[in-house]
Design a protein around this motif. Sequence first.
Motif, mmCIF file in Angstrom:
data_model
loop_
_atom_site.group_PDB
_atom_site.id
_atom_site.type_symbol
_atom_site.label_atom_id
_atom_site.label_comp_id
_atom_site.label_asym_id
_atom_site.label_seq_id
_atom_site.Cartn_x
_atom_site.Cartn_y
_atom_site.Cartn_z
ATOM 1 N N LEU A 1 9.854 32.945 -51.807
ATOM 2 C CA LEU A 1 10.123 31.514 -51.890
ATOM 3 C C LEU A 1 11.599 31.189 -52.090
ATOM 4 C CD1 LEU A 1 7.127 30.528 -54.178
ATOM 5 C CD2 LEU A 1 7.352 30.030 -51.738
ATOM 6 N N HIS A 2 12.288 31.939 -52.947
ATOM 7 C CA HIS A 2 13.655 31.597 -53.321
ATOM 8 C C HIS A 2 14.624 32.745 -53.039
ATOM 9 C CE1 HIS A 2 11.206 28.968 -55.994
ATOM 10 N NE2 HIS A 2 12.158 28.090 -55.740
ATOM 11 N N GLN A 3 15.852 32.382 -52.760
ATOM 12 C CA GLN A 3 16.930 33.349 -52.687
ATOM 13 C C GLN A 3 17.377 33.717 -54.106
ATOM 14 O OE1 GLN A 3 19.975 32.221 -49.660
ATOM 15 N NE2 GLN A 3 18.740 30.353 -49.428
ATOM 16 N N ALA A 4 18.261 34.690 -54.200
ATOM 17 C CA ALA A 4 18.732 35.150 -55.511
ATOM 18 C C ALA A 4 19.421 34.045 -56.292
ATOM 19 C CB ALA A 4 19.676 36.341 -55.339
ATOM 20 N N ASP A 5 20.051 33.087 -55.586
ATOM 21 C CA ASP A 5 20.764 31.999 -56.270
ATOM 22 C C ASP A 5 19.859 30.825 -56.631
ATOM 23 O OD1 ASP A 5 20.282 30.805 -53.831
ATOM 24 O OD2 ASP A 5 22.390 30.645 -53.239
ATOM 25 N N GLY A 6 18.539 30.963 -56.387
ATOM 26 C CA GLY A 6 17.592 29.926 -56.760
ATOM 27 C C GLY A 6 17.255 28.949 -55.652
ATOM 28 N N ARG A 7 18.049 28.936 -54.588
ATOM 29 C CA ARG A 7 17.734 28.051 -53.471
ATOM 30 C C ARG A 7 16.539 28.594 -52.698
ATOM 31 N NH1 ARG A 7 22.822 27.724 -49.851
ATOM 32 N NH2 ARG A 7 22.822 29.967 -50.390
ATOM 33 N N PHE A 8 15.794 27.679 -52.056
ATOM 34 C CA PHE A 8 14.689 28.130 -51.228
ATOM 35 C C PHE A 8 15.216 28.969 -50.067
ATOM 36 C CE2 PHE A 8 12.477 24.236 -52.916
ATOM 37 C CZ PHE A 8 11.442 24.920 -53.546
ATOM 38 N N THR A 9 14.414 29.965 -49.656
ATOM 39 C CA THR A 9 14.746 30.701 -48.448
ATOM 40 C C THR A 9 14.659 29.752 -47.255
ATOM 41 O OG1 THR A 9 12.453 31.348 -48.045
ATOM 42 C CG2 THR A 9 13.787 32.824 -49.425
ATOM 43 N N SER A 10 15.284 30.120 -46.162
ATOM 44 C CA SER A 10 15.269 29.251 -44.981
ATOM 45 C C SER A 10 13.855 29.049 -44.463
ATOM 46 C CB SER A 10 16.159 29.838 -43.881
ATOM 47 O OG SER A 10 15.728 31.137 -43.512
ATOM 48 N N GLN A 11 12.993 30.076 -44.551
ATOM 49 C CA GLN A 11 11.605 29.942 -44.108
ATOM 50 C C GLN A 11 10.854 28.946 -44.980
ATOM 51 O OE1 GLN A 11 10.203 34.074 -44.132
ATOM 52 N NE2 GLN A 11 10.009 33.938 -41.904
ATOM 53 N N THR A 12 11.065 29.046 -46.296
ATOM 54 C CA THR A 12 10.388 28.124 -47.207
ATOM 55 C C THR A 12 10.909 26.705 -47.011
ATOM 56 O OG1 THR A 12 10.145 29.908 -48.815
ATOM 57 C CG2 THR A 12 9.840 27.671 -49.621
ATOM 58 N N GLU A 13 12.202 26.576 -46.837
ATOM 59 C CA GLU A 13 12.803 25.263 -46.604
ATOM 60 C C GLU A 13 12.210 24.608 -45.366
ATOM 61 O OE1 GLU A 13 15.571 22.308 -47.907
ATOM 62 O OE2 GLU A 13 15.112 24.246 -48.820
ATOM 63 N N ALA A 14 11.975 25.393 -44.331
ATOM 64 C CA ALA A 14 11.391 24.844 -43.103
ATOM 65 C C ALA A 14 9.995 24.288 -43.354
ATOM 66 C CB ALA A 14 11.346 25.921 -42.021
ATOM 67 N N VAL A 15 9.220 24.963 -44.207
ATOM 68 C CA VAL A 15 7.871 24.493 -44.531
ATOM 69 C C VAL A 15 7.922 23.241 -45.399
ATOM 70 C CG1 VAL A 15 5.750 25.051 -45.787
ATOM 71 C CG2 VAL A 15 6.804 26.763 -44.287
ATOM 72 N N LEU A 16 8.749 23.284 -46.456
ATOM 73 C CA LEU A 16 8.761 22.199 -47.431
ATOM 74 C C LEU A 16 9.484 20.951 -46.937
ATOM 75 C CD1 LEU A 16 9.523 24.184 -50.720
ATOM 76 C CD2 LEU A 16 7.296 23.522 -49.798
ATOM 77 N N ARG A 17 10.540 21.118 -46.166
ATOM 78 C CA ARG A 17 11.366 19.975 -45.752
ATOM 79 C C ARG A 17 11.139 19.544 -44.306
ATOM 80 N NH1 ARG A 17 11.689 19.734 -50.824
ATOM 81 N NH2 ARG A 17 13.266 20.968 -51.910
ATOM 82 N N ASP A 18 10.828 20.525 -43.437
ATOM 83 C CA ASP A 18 10.735 20.217 -42.014
ATOM 84 C C ASP A 18 9.305 20.194 -41.490
ATOM 85 O OD1 ASP A 18 13.527 20.209 -42.016
ATOM 86 O OD2 ASP A 18 13.633 22.350 -41.542
ATOM 87 N N ALA A 19 8.335 20.313 -42.397
ATOM 88 C CA ALA A 19 6.910 20.264 -42.035
ATOM 89 C C ALA A 19 6.525 21.368 -41.062
ATOM 90 C CB ALA A 19 6.552 18.892 -41.460
ATOM 91 N N ALA A 20 7.171 22.534 -41.188
ATOM 92 C CA ALA A 20 6.818 23.671 -40.342
ATOM 93 C C ALA A 20 5.505 24.289 -40.820
ATOM 94 C CB ALA A 20 7.933 24.715 -40.382
ATOM 95 N N ALA A 21 4.817 24.961 -39.911
ATOM 96 C CA ALA A 21 3.611 25.699 -40.275
ATOM 97 C C ALA A 21 3.991 26.976 -41.004
ATOM 98 C CB ALA A 21 2.806 26.030 -39.030
ATOM 99 N N LEU A 22 3.072 27.459 -41.814
ATOM 100 C CA LEU A 22 3.198 28.763 -42.438
ATOM 101 C C LEU A 22 2.188 29.654 -41.718
ATOM 102 C CD1 LEU A 22 3.226 29.378 -46.307
ATOM 103 C CD2 LEU A 22 2.760 31.112 -44.600
ATOM 104 N N PRO A 23 2.611 30.339 -40.656
ATOM 105 C CA PRO A 23 1.662 31.036 -39.773
ATOM 106 C C PRO A 23 1.134 32.310 -40.411
ATOM 107 C CG PRO A 23 3.900 31.485 -39.080
ATOM 108 C CD PRO A 23 3.996 30.516 -40.246
ATOM 109 N N LEU A 24 0.173 32.162 -41.284
ATOM 110 C CA LEU A 24 -0.282 33.254 -42.130
ATOM 111 C C LEU A 24 -0.713 34.479 -41.313
ATOM 112 C CD1 LEU A 24 -2.349 32.691 -45.321
ATOM 113 C CD2 LEU A 24 -2.809 34.644 -43.872
#
Length: 255
Positions: free
Chosen positions: A223-246
């Motif tokens: 979910l998060h990078q070492a600095d606490g920010r969301f990873t780019s994949q997580t950001e895409a799901v949470l902010r850009d309404a991307a699918a999480l293709p399980l």
Amino acid sequence: MTDDLSFPVSSDQLLGGRLTLLQPKEGYRAAIDPVLLAAAVPAAAGDLVLDLGCGVGTAGLCLAVRVPGARVFGLDLQGELITLATHNAAANSVGDRVTFRCGDVLDFRDDGFDHVLVNPPYLARDKASISPNPIKAAANVEGDARLTDWVAAAIAAVKTGGSVTFIHRADRAEELLTLMANGLGALTTLTLLPRDDVAAKRVIVQGVKGSASTVHGQKTWVLHQADGRFTSQTEAVLRDAAALPLKALPLTEPR
């Protein structure tokens, strides 16, 4: 509408502003769990999706926003949350295909859904400290319906070939898997790691009704990078309404 409620509400935005949500100011408030859950459901336009324990509609509405044309039905025991969920559907212009009803999962008998998603209370009643806030207590601690009841209701509601997707505490993953295996195949567990070096707190588990596959796929999402920010994949799901293709994620070794 909010003047008739017994608690104050706030207006919050999810999915990068694509979804506006009225929810209680205190007690249980939507975080990232329902957003990730909704993103993991493999729904398509025209599919009928059940959101069991929908609260103010967060997961079902996130799915409806991500998948134009999907139809969502939500059920929750708390009438005031259903009032908010119904308002949220209308306010986000999806009221024509998203509906909510007050009801008990123990009494639910509808079936034929293409997909079922569930974000149930995470804590067993005999192992939890119950919050004095009734909304938080109902959201976090199992009531008369225990985890076995939530799983049974989800399996009964979904049609053959349809998916059931749960999000839950990582320390109850094995219990959840055992229950879901009694009616679902092709089970996949996605372990959600806060960071790559931190133990999991949540898992998403998905299965398919009628599948003969007994293969259990285990996958990992950071979910998060070492600095606490969301990873780019997580950001895409949470902010850009991307699918999480399980199903499409690579398999990982159990941690």
